[in-house]
Structure formats: structure tokens, C-alpha cells
Design an enzyme around this catalytic site. Sequence first.
Site, PDB file in Angstrom:
ATOM      1  N   HIS A  89       0.828  -1.214   0.000  1.00 32.43           N
ATOM      2  CA  HIS A  89       0.000   0.000   0.000  1.00 32.43           C
ATOM      3  C   HIS A  89       0.865   1.268   0.000  1.00 32.43           C
ATOM      4  CE1 HIS A  89       1.059   0.809   4.173  1.00 32.43           C
ATOM      5  NE2 HIS A  89       0.854  -0.484   4.413  1.00 32.43           N
ATOM      6  N   GLU A 115      -2.799  -7.087   7.244  1.00 27.85           N
ATOM      7  CA  GLU A 115      -1.452  -7.065   7.809  1.00 27.85           C
ATOM      8  C   GLU A 115      -1.362  -7.903   9.081  1.00 27.85           C
ATOM      9  OE1 GLU A 115       1.525  -7.171   7.552  1.00 27.85           O
ATOM     10  OE2 GLU A 115       2.405  -5.158   7.510  1.00 27.85           O
TER      11      GLU A 115
END
Length: 205
Positions: A10, A83
Site C-alpha cells: 500500500h 497485515e
Amino acid sequence: MFARLLVARHGQTEWHAENRYAGSSDVALTEEGLKQADELAGFAAAARPTAVFCSPQSRARRTAEPSAKALGLPLRVVDELREVHFGLMEGRTRDELAATDPDAVARFLADPVTGAFPGSEPTADAAARGAKALRGIAAEAPGETVLVVAHNTLIRLTLCALLGIPLETYRTVFPRLDNAAVTEIAIDGTRTGLLRLNQPARTRY
């Protein structure tokens, strides 16, 4: 048939400058992170993936959205791409934790698997779910190219699991993945090949 997965981290977040562990926390992109998301969309427009997948966390979704829009594709959210949860380290920097628990930081730096931060997701579990997610995506797209937007630690652990690299070495074998940079892998069942690593999104496919 091999599927080609363009796996991107990201864009830059508000915690990036301090190297603060985001993990399962929801952290917004910076202006630079939004620019990186647009650069990734340019990369994707040249690569022409047939599908766009991302983690459910907002920093990954916001990074993937311009690519999905540019390609006219739906954004497909995969929970297993989230994550790693960092337990005691969530929302902290290493210096902050070292001030109160230096042994925890020392154990992690010596071996991030056996010395994982207290309360964190087991490293092997995170690697296994990441590998399962990417293999599942690949199984849906034999012979195709797809874009996957996820997270720094999860991607590095997943690469180790897919390529047969010991998990405890993930921080040395893959010392960094830049924001919005693309790592390309080919997957066919249990076979995985690494085609490119950490290519900046501002370059073209």
C-alpha cells in the site's frame, strides 16, 4: 498454467515517517500515499490485470481503488491479505517499546519468529494465510495477470512461505518493500517463481 500476480504494498501512511507499526490498526494514507496510489494505477493500466484484489484495511483499499477504477474492474477484498497483528508493538515505534521493554525488542531483532512481539499473531500463521490467499487467487486466474495490494510484513512472510525461504530470515532476505512498489510472482499450484522484486510503481510494466 501459471498465474502472474503483481503484488503491491500500500501507499505511504501517516505513521510511515516514524516507522510506527500499524499492523491491524487503521491508518490513513498521506498525500504522498495518495499520489503513489495513482502511480500504481498507471502501472496497472499498462499491465492490464484482469482482476484487482486487496486487503480489507483502508490503506490497502485506498491504494487499490484508483487501479480498479482505471481498469473498470470491481475491487475484490480478501480478508486473509490483512497485515500481521503486532501485539504489544501495535501503534508504537521500536524506540518507544525499547524504553519500557528492551528485551522484547532484542528478542525480535535476533529472531522475528521465536522472538515475535508479545501478543502478536504467530509468524507462521500469518505466512500460511498469506500463502493460502495468493494461491487461491492464482487458482482463479490461470494464465492471467492480477493485481494484489497488501502489506509490508505480510508480503515478505508470504514470499518466504511460497519460495521455501526460512521465515526467520524474512527481514534480511527481503529487507524492504517500498510503498506502492510491485513484486511479481508466478504461481501454479504449489509452484512459485519470483519474476521481479520491489519495482517502483512510477515505472511501467
